[in-house]
Design an enzyme around this catalytic site. Structure first.
Site, short mmCIF file in Angstrom:
data_model
loop_
_atom_site.label_atom_id
_atom_site.label_comp_id
_atom_site.label_asym_id
_atom_site.label_seq_id
_atom_site.Cartn_x
_atom_site.Cartn_y
_atom_site.Cartn_z
N ARG A 39 10.33 -8.47 -28.50
CA ARG A 39 10.39 -8.87 -27.08
C ARG A 39 10.18 -7.38 -26.16
O ARG A 39 9.13 -7.35 -25.50
CB ARG A 39 11.65 -9.38 -26.54
N LYS B 213 -0.62 11.88 6.74
CA LYS B 213 -0.42 10.65 7.26
C LYS B 213 -0.18 10.63 8.65
O LYS B 213 0.35 11.67 9.43
CB LYS B 213 0.29 9.60 6.41
N GLU C 70 -5.41 10.80 6.65
CA GLU C 70 -5.51 9.45 7.08
C GLU C 70 -6.31 9.41 8.67
O GLU C 70 -5.77 10.22 9.37
CB GLU C 70 -4.15 8.79 7.31
N ASP D 99 -8.08 3.98 7.09
CA ASP D 99 -6.91 3.08 7.05
C ASP D 99 -7.10 1.53 7.82
O ASP D 99 -7.34 1.36 8.95
CB ASP D 99 -5.72 3.66 7.79
N LYS E 31 2.31 3.23 -5.26
CA LYS E 31 3.03 1.96 -5.19
C LYS E 31 3.20 1.32 -6.53
O LYS E 31 2.49 0.37 -6.99
CB LYS E 31 2.62 1.06 -4.11
#
Lengths: 290, 290, 290, 290, 290, 290
Positions: F103, F171, F199, F220, F139
């Site tokens: 597993r 940013k 950005e 963005d 992320k």
């Protein structure tokens, strides 16, 4: 043949690394540093007294982490009865590595064999009286839970909860806050598939636990006579309800002297913290062949 | 007044983190999860039998790591004699946190107080016979070296080598390879400022160790009579050579029954592995106030 | 022949794991990823200047952790004098692995050989003046205590306390609180078998330390002339008391220029933090054979 | 105002934990254990020589891990020039805790301030000659990469690659296998957004690097004269191609004596391993107020 | 009210430490280092879509480890349904700390809320058809077992085995080697008190499992129709034997579309790996207030 | 041929150790302990659906840590397209070891292959529209950064910032405090050699970023039409200024459906968190040969 499990390998590896660090920080083995660098040796693990062996994986791992060129072999396995004076394993390699690792390897071996040996005595004592199995507890030595529980298996007993994440135990403090019926129902709903284990100190509490549907009942600090009565009560409940009798555990007062009497009561399991918390080390030495 | 040292804080922190992980992996405390979230409690640490306390830092750290809002206070300190039934410390905070931490805190407290208690018995026994101090060994439980050695100090005894890096011990296997004179000289040259400690099993070996200039001599497996004779020999050597007598340690055969007799021989130190390897846990409970 | 000890293996393993993590987190070696996957190489460790070698275990361990198929062999050992341009070791295996591990292996090798090389210069300087040994200190680079102290041994010097747990040093602040006589007695009682080491800045303090029974005295920031006078004082004390002279250490002001003069004073040990705290790296390169 | 970054907090925490463990295993501070338990103190960090401060977070963290009740405050910040004899920070709390943490705190402070101080000398030297910035390297002390690179920033210099994962450096061995044009193209395609940095030892290699589109060129082991010629070449290439000039780095031969001359060549960056690998510790003491 | 358990605190602490190290090694947050040092901010956690919250302890711990002066408060708890655009929590403190921790905190929050949200959808879907509970599996993301299983509880489902140490599952490969009757008996004897869970792919295997005394039966890859037939079989067995029906689990083929149909079959538990292995992150942002 | 990099070996080793500990604490695999000790097996990794393979190093390491005698071989490599039903790898050794590790090995393999498979779909989708590369983000799943980013490369995409220490991203919150021109200048001065990434949410902000000298601009949340206009603007700026166009990245709104349209705009990179945060596991099984 079905064998009891070894301790998980990551637990062995981690415990040995910690043990070596505490014995070698910061300068290593001052005494071995004095030895002639080419010196090699063969040494035998020899118990000084009879007992049950456990911890061989830890002893092997100790030398593996210290010096991969040291060879360790075993003439006996965890769970075997070993006799004073017999050779149960052999180490060969650099003398300096053997002497450096000796104490760490023996600390594991003597401690865990001590656990297995005392466990075996409890197992044998209980077998004198009946079919009850010896169960360990969570009263273990910090950091050695996995290893001690494996040693308990080596000694012929079985493992109670491994930890708080295993199953639900509802003790007096839980029950006082929740009530037994709600407590069992909540356990069943929150953790389906887990054993729900309830503590009872009286026959009345036992009956409540039975009615609430507990899978196991801990009979707390009962005498053998009280425990026998409790077994009768539970058998009667099972007969009248048509449901299987829950596991019955006696806890408190189980000693080498009383184990047979408790076993004779018909309970399933006798739990004792003594085997993990108070087992004297088994005296094993490492004899350099000369 | 000079107090024995606490265990080093990093050792406490590390051992507690390991102990909590082994009790809570992977899902945490299934049973405490059933409790009403607002429930709080006050609970007292109460010994069930008389003994000597050790491990309070570990018990406090257990709750600190689990839940910083739990408060732990102590009415007794490491090294204090505590009596059955007395309140030695108190925990207050969330019921769930107290029940989750209870066993881990007690595992430290009971184990280390067990070490301190047995140590104290040895210390008291030795004091019956003479001035010899009780010395621990490196035969400790893996992972708990620092904590057990602190518990030994709490019990009134003193610490032998902390580990292999502390000082030089020349045992039979070293001496067989090096010869005692060369071994001591080499130790002195390689590790100046370190105690050079030599094992002797006979008076003849003792004399060699004295002549070689050992700082301490381990009298191995001697009877009290033999040890007394060895002390006489060493005293005579000191008188004739004008040099101070090395520390004399008896090792092997030191029990509660024999400690006074060994102490009476005039040796300085009696070492025993029993206090760290074979001390039964001291039974201490955590009683929730109701 | 008795050789200085290697660093303990767990310290090597741990330091290398940390060093690789800091060089490879999070994506690994971007540049090696561009290489043809089949490319292999043979590369030689070659000092650019003369010096004393240390750190070979760390360099080997670096490649062992990165890629077990890389082979590392050594033509010189820790403690050997090596000369600019000579091949002291050879690595063979995948080009990508060699280039990825190159800097980490060299960072250990250059730093530790730098320590060994400067140490050797101090050792040689002291030998010009007398018999005093060079002693290191606890002024080491954080995280590298075990490795630097092994490099000091490779350089021909000896290790002072490994850490705070080794023996008792009573410095000005301890003595101010305790008084020297009580301090030494307390140390002796609390930690039997440990060296009791006392700091003295004046002859008067030296006399107090001698009378108190110190095993070693640190002569703090004395000139060679003052140190010589202190030696005379200690010798006189020894002659009159019939007790052996404690170890005498000079600390403060020991440089390559002054080491011979201090060594000539008759003290036993000259301690310097420079060898661990301020040793320039030894320039060693890894030359890919083409 | 924009300030240079502190070291990442997890790196500080981890390095301090390792340093304390190596100084306190297994028994803690034997000497502090002798002190009266109630004794407290106030102590000042005082440089013995002028320099640039770095490592204050590590020194604070040392006491925080040892004893949360010790208070540490600073009169100067990382990057500040500090002068011999001034008080730059103050510790107050239990005497035992202060003495136990003293050396670990100072080992960080002296080492990292040593890095910052030497860095500042290089920065000032380079500023004598021109606008070139001082760049560090990956030639750092194992385990201290994050802390040393922060100390470099405290000294007024800037950080080259943090590690192998940062950007692409194509050195002789990469180029030999791949060819410069393919190597740059491959780097660009595999790792878009990363600096592509190419080593050049001759003007011809520089021209190839420029044509291949390198973002930065390391001029390897050139004299100031050769470097100046290289700058001219790159400027001419930029003018004729209309593309911006890549960053130009001189590496090899940058010393305090030559930094101004290299800076005057018009290159952007001067890299040196000396500031991280060979910086002597800055002598800072911790003076107990009496 | 009984609440689902939070994840164990040591698992939160460990996972956050690892996550910060991977985001900050070796130089920390280059961008935050450019900010004015005094700048502070208040920022709100705001879901961009509706969902179920989980992971708040991890988000709080992230800032606690980075900067103890950052304050985190929550307007919703793990297990709450949260709506797009609402403020569910607020962070205030140094701007640099908030921006540095933002992504790590959100990675935990978005991932674990994604798990809770998908779990809730399964729970709601199953409730459309009957009483079956949703059970998770050991098919979790490596390193996040404890956290994902807590998120599953936050989503209203229940936890299957936490790991291999929890209870006995006898799958096809075990049964092929042991035979079902011997396998169950062996499990019962070796691990008393543990659930014995048997896989069955046909009605015939189900009958064998029932007769062997399994506590739970996994109905593997059955259609709802087959599962319903199996339930009937088990009910008939229970009625005729007078023993309680074991837990029945459907595994394989459970999707949001089929959950109601499986739930309607009368089985107790529907297990799905999708909720831990394939849950899309819940989009949550951290909005700096301006 | 140049291949994408494997994950760094220390990351593989660490993640596997954590995963095994969470699956085996405290008692190990209860079920495998029932198997006959001599039983061995051969088992094949077989995908149930088509996909792209990743994670083979983790699967191999799982068995290596559990039982060095288990042999693992692969018929496919990370990055290969694999088809349902084919054998992609084979494990042979003790049956108990294979079932214990199954597993954990599959959890890595299925998760990472899921990442690679979804990545490949994005890569293929983008290739339909133009030359834009797929870029991952920060992320990621906590603890798996290194492994997921390697799986992204296996899927044919490229890695954005590995972490906060890689390069500078400015940013909205940074820009609001600093102003774009000062922010870029400060980034350039503080972190020379690092990409400065800005950005922009509007064409006006894009123009400011271009004039400020950004190396890369994140467009963005623009539509493909807006992005196309932005590309035109940047091209015009490059033509008129004679400077190279910065990297242009579209972020926000990139899905399998829109990737081609965004790719057709002429931007360089399309970033998406979906591939690391929301990739469903690839279903792969381990089939024991019978």
């Amino acid at each position: 043949m079905v064998a009891p499990a070894d301790p998980p390998v990551h637990a062995v590896r981690g415990a040995v690394a910690v043990a070596l660090a505490e014995d070698l920080t910061p300068l290593g083995d001052l005494s071995s540093a004095l030895l002639p660098t080419g010196a090699s040796a063969v040494a035998d693990f020899v118990p000084r007294v009879d007992g049950v062996l456990a911890g061989t994986l830890c002893a092997s791992e100790t030398f593996a982490q210290l010096d991969a060129a040291v060879d360790v072999s075993w003439a006996a396995s965890d769970g075997d009865r070993v006799t004073a004076g017999s050779v149960i394993g052999t180490v060969s390699g650099a003398m300096a590595s053997i002497l450096t690792g000796e104490r760490t390897a023996l600390n594991f071996l003597c401690h865990l064999s001590g656990v297995a040996t005392l466990t075996r005595r409890f197992v044998d004592a209980a077998a004198e009286g009946g079919q009850a199995r010896i169960w360990d507890t969570r009263k273990t030595t910090p950091g050695l839970r996995s290893l001690q529980k494996a040693a308990v298996r080596a000694g012929g007993a079985v493992n109670h909860r491994g930890n708080l994440s295993d199953w639900v135990m509802l003790k007096d403090n839980h029950l006082a806050l929740l009530g037994i019926e709600e407590a069992v129902a909540s356990a069943r709903a929150t953790w389906p598939g887990r054993l729900v284990h309830v503590e009872a100190t009286t026959l009345d509490e036992l009956r409540q636990a039975l009615d609430a549907g507990a899978d196991a009942v801990l009979l707390d600090n009962m005498t053998p006579e009280q425990a026998k009565e409790a077994v009768g009560e539970a058998d009667a409940w099972a007969a009248s309800s048509g449901r299987p009798r829950p596991l019955l555990e006696c806890s408190g007062g189980i000693t080498l002297d009383t184990a047979a009497a408790y076993s004779a009561t018909g309970v399933d399991l006798l739990s004792t913290s003594q085997i993990t918390q108070s087992a004297p080390a088994l005296d094993i030495g490492l004899d350099i062949r000369t």
